[in-house]
Each structure stands twice: as C-alpha cells, then as structure tokens.
Design a protein around this motif. Structure first.
Motif, PDB file in Angstrom:
ATOM      1  N   TYR A 105      44.116  61.884  52.312  1.00  0.00           N
ATOM      2  CA  TYR A 105      43.132  61.925  53.389  1.00  0.00           C
ATOM      3  C   TYR A 105      42.593  63.340  53.640  1.00  0.00           C
ATOM      4  O   TYR A 105      43.332  64.329  53.595  1.00  0.00           O
ATOM      5  CB  TYR A 105      43.749  61.396  54.691  1.00  0.00           C
ATOM      6  CG  TYR A 105      44.301  59.994  54.575  1.00  0.00           C
ATOM      7  CD1 TYR A 105      43.620  59.018  53.839  1.00  0.00           C
ATOM      8  CD2 TYR A 105      45.498  59.637  55.176  1.00  0.00           C
ATOM      9  CE1 TYR A 105      44.118  57.729  53.730  1.00  0.00           C
ATOM     10  CE2 TYR A 105      46.001  58.351  55.066  1.00  0.00           C
ATOM     11  CZ  TYR A 105      45.311  57.401  54.339  1.00  0.00           C
ATOM     12  OH  TYR A 105      45.809  56.128  54.229  1.00  0.00           O
ATOM     13  N   VAL A 106      41.291  63.376  53.949  1.00  0.00           N
ATOM     14  CA  VAL A 106      40.638  64.589  54.455  1.00  0.00           C
ATOM     15  C   VAL A 106      39.838  64.178  55.684  1.00  0.00           C
ATOM     16  O   VAL A 106      39.645  62.986  55.939  1.00  0.00           O
ATOM     17  CB  VAL A 106      39.711  65.234  53.394  1.00  0.00           C
ATOM     18  CG1 VAL A 106      40.527  65.742  52.212  1.00  0.00           C
ATOM     19  CG2 VAL A 106      38.646  64.253  52.916  1.00  0.00           C
ATOM     20  N   TRP A 107      39.380  65.156  56.462  1.00  0.00           N
ATOM     21  CA  TRP A 107      38.699  64.836  57.714  1.00  0.00           C
ATOM     22  C   TRP A 107      37.655  65.901  58.025  1.00  0.00           C
ATOM     23  O   TRP A 107      37.709  67.010  57.473  1.00  0.00           O
ATOM     24  CB  TRP A 107      39.715  64.705  58.855  1.00  0.00           C
ATOM     25  CG  TRP A 107      40.701  65.820  58.904  1.00  0.00           C
ATOM     26  CD1 TRP A 107      40.622  66.969  59.611  1.00  0.00           C
ATOM     27  CD2 TRP A 107      41.946  65.880  58.169  1.00  0.00           C
ATOM     28  NE1 TRP A 107      41.737  67.752  59.371  1.00  0.00           N
ATOM     29  CE2 TRP A 107      42.555  67.109  58.501  1.00  0.00           C
ATOM     30  CE3 TRP A 107      42.590  65.023  57.276  1.00  0.00           C
ATOM     31  CZ2 TRP A 107      43.778  67.500  57.953  1.00  0.00           C
ATOM     32  CZ3 TRP A 107      43.813  65.418  56.735  1.00  0.00           C
ATOM     33  CH2 TRP A 107      44.392  66.638  57.085  1.00  0.00           C
ATOM     34  N   LYS A 112      40.162  59.650  50.727  1.00  0.00           N
ATOM     35  CA  LYS A 112      39.441  59.000  51.817  1.00  0.00           C
ATOM     36  C   LYS A 112      39.202  59.986  52.954  1.00  0.00           C
ATOM     37  O   LYS A 112      40.061  60.822  53.245  1.00  0.00           O
ATOM     38  CB  LYS A 112      40.235  57.803  52.355  1.00  0.00           C
ATOM     39  CG  LYS A 112      40.284  56.625  51.395  1.00  0.00           C
ATOM     40  CD  LYS A 112      40.816  55.390  52.085  1.00  0.00           C
ATOM     41  CE  LYS A 112      40.677  54.167  51.174  1.00  0.00           C
ATOM     42  NZ  LYS A 112      41.182  52.930  51.825  1.00  0.00           N
ATOM     43  N   THR A 113      38.046  59.857  53.584  1.00  0.00           N
ATOM     44  CA  THR A 113      37.761  60.659  54.774  1.00  0.00           C
ATOM     45  C   THR A 113      38.132  59.854  56.009  1.00  0.00           C
ATOM     46  O   THR A 113      37.686  58.714  56.168  1.00  0.00           O
ATOM     47  CB  THR A 113      36.272  61.035  54.826  1.00  0.00           C
ATOM     48  OG1 THR A 113      35.930  61.782  53.651  1.00  0.00           O
ATOM     49  CG2 THR A 113      35.979  61.876  56.066  1.00  0.00           C
ATOM     50  N   ILE A 114      38.966  60.440  56.840  1.00  0.00           N
ATOM     51  CA  ILE A 114      39.415  59.779  58.062  1.00  0.00           C
ATOM     52  C   ILE A 114      38.859  60.547  59.266  1.00  0.00           C
ATOM     53  O   ILE A 114      38.386  61.684  59.123  1.00  0.00           O
ATOM     54  CB  ILE A 114      40.958  59.734  58.146  1.00  0.00           C
ATOM     55  CG1 ILE A 114      41.540  61.162  58.161  1.00  0.00           C
ATOM     56  CG2 ILE A 114      41.528  58.937  56.974  1.00  0.00           C
ATOM     57  CD1 ILE A 114      43.025  61.203  58.484  1.00  0.00           C
ATOM     58  N   VAL A 153      35.060  69.243  49.561  1.00  0.00           N
ATOM     59  CA  VAL A 153      35.210  69.423  51.001  1.00  0.00           C
ATOM     60  C   VAL A 153      34.880  70.865  51.366  1.00  0.00           C
ATOM     61  O   VAL A 153      35.302  71.798  50.676  1.00  0.00           O
ATOM     62  CB  VAL A 153      36.645  69.075  51.443  1.00  0.00           C
ATOM     63  CG1 VAL A 153      36.877  69.441  52.897  1.00  0.00           C
ATOM     64  CG2 VAL A 153      36.916  67.587  51.219  1.00  0.00           C
ATOM     65  N   ILE A 154      34.118  71.042  52.423  1.00  0.00           N
ATOM     66  CA  ILE A 154      33.826  72.382  52.936  1.00  0.00           C
ATOM     67  C   ILE A 154      34.610  72.562  54.230  1.00  0.00           C
ATOM     68  O   ILE A 154      34.215  72.050  55.270  1.00  0.00           O
ATOM     69  CB  ILE A 154      32.324  72.577  53.198  1.00  0.00           C
ATOM     70  CG1 ILE A 154      31.515  72.209  51.949  1.00  0.00           C
ATOM     71  CG2 ILE A 154      32.043  74.021  53.628  1.00  0.00           C
ATOM     72  CD1 ILE A 154      30.004  72.269  52.158  1.00  0.00           C
ATOM     73  N   PRO A 155      35.733  73.251  54.171  1.00  0.00           N
ATOM     74  CA  PRO A 155      36.488  73.475  55.405  1.00  0.00           C
ATOM     75  C   PRO A 155      35.686  74.342  56.362  1.00  0.00           C
ATOM     76  O   PRO A 155      34.836  75.133  55.937  1.00  0.00           O
ATOM     77  CB  PRO A 155      37.757  74.189  54.927  1.00  0.00           C
ATOM     78  CG  PRO A 155      37.427  74.732  53.590  1.00  0.00           C
ATOM     79  CD  PRO A 155      36.357  73.872  53.001  1.00  0.00           C
TER      80      PRO A 155
END
Ligand code: ZN
Length: 228
Positions: free
Chosen positions: A161-163, A129-131, A82-84
């Motif tokens: 979860y990540v988004w 999971k991406t939400i 993930v790239i914040p």
C-alpha cells in the motif's frame, strides 16, 4: 485436496507514537492481524523441519508453510511512481525488490525468487494499491496464501500500500520494511514473531526500515531446511 486461502499478514503501521504498547497490540488485534495463517499439517510430503536446527528462531510461534521448489516465481501486476510530499518521484517496484532481495542475500541465494512477465507463470503476484491516508494504526501490506497438504504453498497474493500524503521516509524506508515483511509471509512464515526486533514482528514505525534479524534468518532456514 485441502485448500486454505486466507489473508494472514496484515502489517500494522504505527502512526501515533503516543499510544502505549498495550494499546497498540489491542488495536492490532482489532484490525484482524492475528497472524494465524494456515494450520494444515500432513506427513504426506515428508516435510518435517527440526525446530532446533537453526537457532535462535521463532518457528514454534508460527505455522510453517513452504514452497516445494525454489526460486519462487514473482509477478508484478503493476508499478506505481509515487511522489512523496517531501521527496522525488520514486518507482515502487524497485523498492519492493530491494526488500525482497534481503531474503536471498541472507541465505546465500538459497531462498530466492525470479521475476516472470506472464501472470500465468506466477507463484506470487504483487499488486501496489493506493489507500486513503492512514489514521492511527493502518495496514501497509497484506499477503494471502493458498496451501495444500503438508503446508505446501501453491499460490500467494500480495498487496503493498501507498497513500496520497506519504512522506519520503515512509516510502523509501517504511515501504522497504513492509516489502521485506510481506515477502517473509509469501515465503511461508505464516504468522508473526513476538520479538519487536524481528522483521516479522507485527508492528513497525512508519518511516523506519527494519532489517532481517538472526531470528528471521534462522526461521526461514528452518522452513527450507531441506535446502541447507
Ligand atoms: Zn504480517
């Protein structure tokens, strides 16, 4: 054999600090995070924790499940980089494991886990999971468990979860709290603490980590009293 396979542990995610505590709790209830968990009781296994052996704890507030043997076998179904929006690329699995590692660290390695690469060998399967971007209260993780007689855990499925618009603090701090919290459920804490300072409390600030409290540690020791 009695089986319960129920989602139990939605971790609410506080995005709007202006909400009052009462409103938050109400919204959380609407979101379905009652934390009731499994209520299977049986004396067949001889499992009988003494709720006053390790104190303070919140064992009386939750259902007490347990794995019959430890360490549990953990399988990661995927990994995500993930790239914040204000940070650097970060692998989520290593963050999750940092959260998980707190339970063995707090129990002298007794409540531990091993990572397996064969899903058929897994007690606990973790999927990232991406939400969609959260609005208001949102879930950051969920754990479902299946138990048999005496609250013996047989299988657990965890989602983290990540988004898309995740911040560096939400990823590197908040996700640690989520992983630690969900692993607490996967280890058998079937419900939530009423104490806002506890890891197993329902809510957490989005960009803040939450460490295990003495109550969290004493509660997991109560579940696994036969190993201490
Ligand atoms: Zn929870």
């Amino acid at each position: 054999m009695q089986e319960n396979f129920s989602p139990l542990s939605r971790r609410a995610f506080l995005r709007q600090a202006a909400l009052t505590a009462g409103a938050l709790l109400g919204a959380a209830a609407i979101a379905g995070c009652g934390g009731g968990g499994t209520q299977t009781t049986s004396t067949a296994s001889g499992y009988a924790p003494n709720l006053s052996q390790f104190t303070p704890n919140y064992a009386s507030e939750i259902a007490l499940d347990h794995w019959p043997t430890l360490p549990v076998r953990v399988y990661f179904a995927n990994d995500v980089t993930v790239i914040p929006k204000d940070g650097v690329p970060t692998q989520v699995n290593s963050l999750i494991r940092t959260g998980f590692d707190r339970w063995p660290a707090a129990t002298g390695g007794v409540v531990g886990y091993v990572v397996v690469t064969d899903p058929a060998q897994a007690d606990i399967t973790i999927t990232i999971k991406t939400i969609p971007d959260p609005v208001g209260l949102s879930e950051t993780g969920k754990t479902s468990v299946r138990t048999g007689v005496g609250g013996e855990l047989q299988l657990a499925l965890m989602e983290i979860y990540v988004w898309p618009d995740i911040t560096n603090a939400e990823l590197t701090q908040g996700l640690l709290a989520t992983a630690t919290h969900e692993f607490g459920h996967a280890l058998g804490i079937a419900g939530h603490s009423s104490g806002p300072g506890d890891e197993m409390y329902l809510l957490h600030e989005p960009g803040q980590d939450v460490l295990l409290s003495a109550r969290d540690i004493n509660t997991i020791k109560t579940l696994y009293y036969f190993l201490f």
